[in-house]
Design an enzyme around this catalytic site. Structure first.
Site, PDB file in Angstrom:
ATOM      1  N   ARG A 162       4.385  -6.474  -1.879  1.00  0.00           N
ATOM      2  CA  ARG A 162       4.909  -5.919  -3.166  1.00  0.00           C
ATOM      3  C   ARG A 162       5.083  -6.768  -4.193  1.00  0.00           C
ATOM      4  O   ARG A 162       5.958  -7.091  -4.869  1.00  0.00           O
ATOM      5  CB  ARG A 162       6.431  -5.428  -2.845  1.00  0.00           C
ATOM      6  CG  ARG A 162       6.653  -4.288  -1.829  1.00  0.00           C
ATOM      7  CD  ARG A 162       5.935  -2.931  -2.566  1.00  0.00           C
ATOM      8  NE  ARG A 162       6.696  -1.924  -1.479  1.00  0.00           N
ATOM      9  CZ  ARG A 162       5.904  -1.472  -0.353  1.00  0.00           C
ATOM     10  NH1 ARG A 162       4.789  -2.238  -0.042  1.00  0.00           N
ATOM     11  NH2 ARG A 162       6.405  -0.630   0.199  1.00  0.00           N
ATOM     12  N   SER A 243      11.944   2.653  -2.358  1.00  0.00           N
ATOM     13  CA  SER A 243      12.657   1.709  -1.993  1.00  0.00           C
ATOM     14  C   SER A 243      13.103   0.921  -3.342  1.00  0.00           C
ATOM     15  O   SER A 243      12.372   0.395  -3.910  1.00  0.00           O
ATOM     16  CB  SER A 243      11.810   0.649  -1.070  1.00  0.00           C
ATOM     17  OG  SER A 243      11.238   1.481  -0.026  1.00  0.00           O
ATOM     18  N   GLU A 339      13.381  -4.192  -5.776  1.00  0.00           N
ATOM     19  CA  GLU A 339      11.916  -4.194  -5.825  1.00  0.00           C
ATOM     20  C   GLU A 339      11.244  -3.546  -7.298  1.00  0.00           C
ATOM     21  O   GLU A 339      10.493  -3.971  -7.759  1.00  0.00           O
ATOM     22  CB  GLU A 339      11.662  -3.273  -4.682  1.00  0.00           C
ATOM     23  CG  GLU A 339      10.172  -3.289  -4.213  1.00  0.00           C
ATOM     24  CD  GLU A 339       9.069  -2.403  -5.150  1.00  0.00           C
ATOM     25  OE1 GLU A 339       8.433  -2.793  -5.705  1.00  0.00           O
ATOM     26  OE2 GLU A 339       9.690  -1.321  -5.228  1.00  0.00           O
TER      27      GLU A 339
HETATM   28  N1  EPU Z   1      16.240   2.315   8.991  1.00  0.00           N
HETATM   29  C1  EPU Z   1      17.601   2.138   9.224  1.00  0.00           C
HETATM   30  N2  EPU Z   1      18.361   2.946   8.497  1.00  0.00           N
HETATM   31  C2  EPU Z   1      17.636   3.698   7.174  1.00  0.00           C
HETATM   32  C3  EPU Z   1      16.288   3.733   7.296  1.00  0.00           C
HETATM   33  C4  EPU Z   1      15.559   3.032   8.228  1.00  0.00           C
HETATM   34  O1  EPU Z   1      18.089   1.528  10.020  1.00  0.00           O
HETATM   35  O2  EPU Z   1      18.375   4.342   6.512  1.00  0.00           O
HETATM   36  C5  EPU Z   1      15.321   1.396  10.066  1.00  0.00           C
HETATM   37  C6  EPU Z   1      14.436   2.308  10.762  1.00  0.00           C
HETATM   38  O3  EPU Z   1      14.854   2.642  11.763  1.00  0.00           O
HETATM   39  C7  EPU Z   1      13.212   1.303  11.089  1.00  0.00           C
HETATM   40  C8  EPU Z   1      13.472   0.100   9.732  1.00  0.00           C
HETATM   41  O4  EPU Z   1      14.604   0.495   9.116  1.00  0.00           O
HETATM   42  O5  EPU Z   1      13.531   0.467  12.151  1.00  0.00           O
HETATM   43  C9  EPU Z   1      12.158   0.500   8.854  1.00  0.00           C
HETATM   44  O6  EPU Z   1      12.201   1.775   8.135  1.00  0.00           O
HETATM   45  P1  EPU Z   1      10.820   2.549   7.734  1.00  0.00           P
HETATM   46  O7  EPU Z   1       9.930   2.539   8.477  1.00  0.00           O
HETATM   47  O8  EPU Z   1      11.408   3.970   7.146  1.00  0.00           O
HETATM   48  O9  EPU Z   1      10.500   1.551   6.331  1.00  0.00           O
HETATM   49  P2  EPU Z   1      11.190   0.616   5.229  1.00  0.00           P
HETATM   50  O10 EPU Z   1      10.848  -0.753   5.637  1.00  0.00           O
HETATM   51  O11 EPU Z   1      12.614   1.212   4.998  1.00  0.00           O
HETATM   52  C10 EPU Z   1       8.936   0.466   4.097  1.00  0.00           C
HETATM   53  C11 EPU Z   1       8.472   0.689   2.524  1.00  0.00           C
HETATM   54  C12 EPU Z   1       8.319   1.966   2.124  1.00  0.00           C
HETATM   55  C13 EPU Z   1       7.392   2.570   2.975  1.00  0.00           C
HETATM   56  C14 EPU Z   1       7.804   2.568   4.652  1.00  0.00           C
HETATM   57  C15 EPU Z   1       6.642   3.222   5.440  1.00  0.00           C
HETATM   58  C16 EPU Z   1       9.517  -1.294   1.528  1.00  0.00           C
HETATM   59  C17 EPU Z   1      10.382  -2.062   0.363  1.00  0.00           C
HETATM   60  N3  EPU Z   1       9.367  -0.190   1.650  1.00  0.00           N
HETATM   61  O12 EPU Z   1      10.145   0.911   3.966  1.00  0.00           O
HETATM   62  O13 EPU Z   1       7.868   1.894   0.632  1.00  0.00           O
HETATM   63  O14 EPU Z   1       7.320   3.894   2.711  1.00  0.00           O
HETATM   64  O15 EPU Z   1       7.943   1.156   4.872  1.00  0.00           O
HETATM   65  O16 EPU Z   1       5.735   2.399   5.524  1.00  0.00           O
HETATM   66  O17 EPU Z   1       8.524  -2.365   2.160  1.00  0.00           O
HETATM   67  C18 EPU Z   1       8.434   1.935  -1.377  1.00  0.00           C
HETATM   68  O18 EPU Z   1       8.094   0.772  -1.613  1.00  0.00           O
HETATM   69  O19 EPU Z   1       9.187   2.474  -2.448  1.00  0.00           O
HETATM   70  C19 EPU Z   1       8.494   2.710  -0.408  1.00  0.00           C
HETATM   71  C20 EPU Z   1       8.919   3.937   0.038  1.00  0.00           C
END
Ligand code: EPU
Length: 344
Positions: A162, A243, A339
């Site tokens: 990012r 995010s 972010e």
């Molecule tokens: N989780 C929670 N609570 C929640 C949501 C998620 O505990 O409310 C846990 C999930 O169970 C999982 C972990 O957090 O173990 C990660 O969740 P997820 O795979 O949904 O992805 P994220 O890390 O929250 C990142 C990116 C997203 C991207 C997704 C999928 C960043 C800041 N965000 O989110 O990007 O779509 O992975 O690859 O890196 C963005 O940058 O705007 C964005 C949406």
């Protein structure tokens, strides 16, 4: 043409109703040059926006907004690959679809990300196991001081999670005009993201596809779109900027301490050996998931996404963000970094 006192509500996906003192739509290079000349003549600051999907407008902008509407896509056939050169104002997801339609692969995991082509390299958009940096060949920029176009190689863009040189050194120095993507004619599936791998496996188990050999890029696009729609709110329905925080990178010591205290904490090993912790999980543990604060709130299905429910302002959103940061700091001693870009 430069307009005055324009509401930016429809120019940012958080629907923040701040005004721009001056506003110029940029459809060609001459318009870009004359708008920049206006800003330097009048000694007023300027901000570049396009899709508006990764900005928080804190208050009215006492300066000039350059709304990038540069259009056009060119495809160069180069043997086993194609070079797709897209202007900054093209809509990101339309480009993803355009490339798939032409049998050029590499962007499918990044389907349905809101925003423009020119914004993609700035934060090095990433999702479902891919980052745009992997496909970028060069980024063309207008160098404001030198009044000339130049191309930066992917290496020169200093891409990281990012992050890029456009958020650092070159911030305010250049305007991105075009981006070139090196895409492959032979599709190679990227199932690095667990959720995507599982979704594909489920289709294999159901007999809908037979093993990985049969997986097509369009199927990956479909699954990614489905996953996004199931968790991430559509900005046109529930205003948001994706995010709101980065997943923090933590030390090995911190990682061990967290795992001892919370064995279920989601951690991700990075290519470079560092470790990321899921900010969404930290925020959920801190009790913020689905919570509202005035007109703004934390999305009920993804705690990393802040939503503007009812005409909240940039200040209101940042107040909520600050409270979340404080809770997470208190509970885990981890600092969450915002972010999206905050302007002004
Ligand atoms: N989780 C929670 N609570 C929640 C949501 C998620 O505990 O409310 C846990 C999930 O169970 C999982 C972990 O957090 O173990 C990660 O969740 P997820 O795979 O949904 O992805 P994220 O890390 O929250 C990142 C990116 C997203 C991207 C997704 C999928 C960043 C800041 N965000 O989110 O990007 O779509 O992975 O690859 O890196 C963005 O940058 O705007 C964005 C949406």
């Amino acid at each position: 043409v430069i307009s005055k006192n324009i509401s930016l509500k429809s120019f940012n996906t958080l629907n923040i109703d701040s005004k721009a003192r001056y506003f110029a739509e940029i459809s060609d290079m001459d318009q870009l040059k004359s708008a920049l000349a206006f800003s330097s003549r009048e000694k007023i600051p300027f901000w570049v926006i396009a899709g508006g999907s990764n900005i928080v407008i804190r208050e009215d902008l006492e300066g000039l907004v350059l709304y990038i509407a540069l259009k056009g896509v060119q495809v160069l056939d180069e043997g086993s690959s194609g070079l797709v050169i897209a202007s900054a104002g093209e809509v990101w997801d339309e480009l993803v679809e355009f490339c798939l339609d032409r049998g050029l692969f590499g962007l499918e995991n990044l389907s349905l990300i809101p925003g423009s082509v020119g914004a993609a390299p700035i934060q090095n958009i990433g999702a479902y196991g891919a980052e745009v940096a992997q496909a970028i060949e060069w980024v063309e920029v207008w160098d404001i001081k030198n009044r000339s176009l130049r191309k930066l190689s992917a290496k020169q863009c200093e891409f990281a999670y990012r992050d890029s040189i456009f958020k650092g050194h070159l911030k305010g120095e250049v305007v991105i005009t075009r981006v070139a993507f090196r895409l492959q004619k032979r599709f190679q599936v990227n199932l690095a993201y667990g959720g995507l791998r599982e979704a594909v496996q489920a289709l294999v188990n159901d007999g809908e596809v037979q093993q990985n050999a049969e997986i097509e890029a369009t199927l990956i696009r479909q699954i990614v779109c489905q996953m996004r729609r199931s968790k991430l709110p559509d900005p046109s329905v529930l205003p948001n900027a994706g995010s709101f925080f980065k997943n923090p990178i933590i030390s090995n010591a911190k990682c061990q301490q967290l795992q001892q205290q919370f064995p279920e904490v989601p951690l991700y090993n990075q290519m470079d050996g560092s470790i990321k912790v899921a900010a969404a999980w930290l925020i959920e543990q801190a009790g913020w998931k689905g919570k509202d604060l005035g007109q703004v709130g934390v999305h009920a299905l993804q705690a990393l996404v802040l939503v503007n429910k009812n005409g909240g302002s940039g200040t209101e959103l940042l107040r909520l963000a600050d409270k979340i940061q404080c809770s997470v700091k208190q509970l885990f001693d981890i600092t969450l970094e915002i972010e999206p870009q905050i302007i002004p």
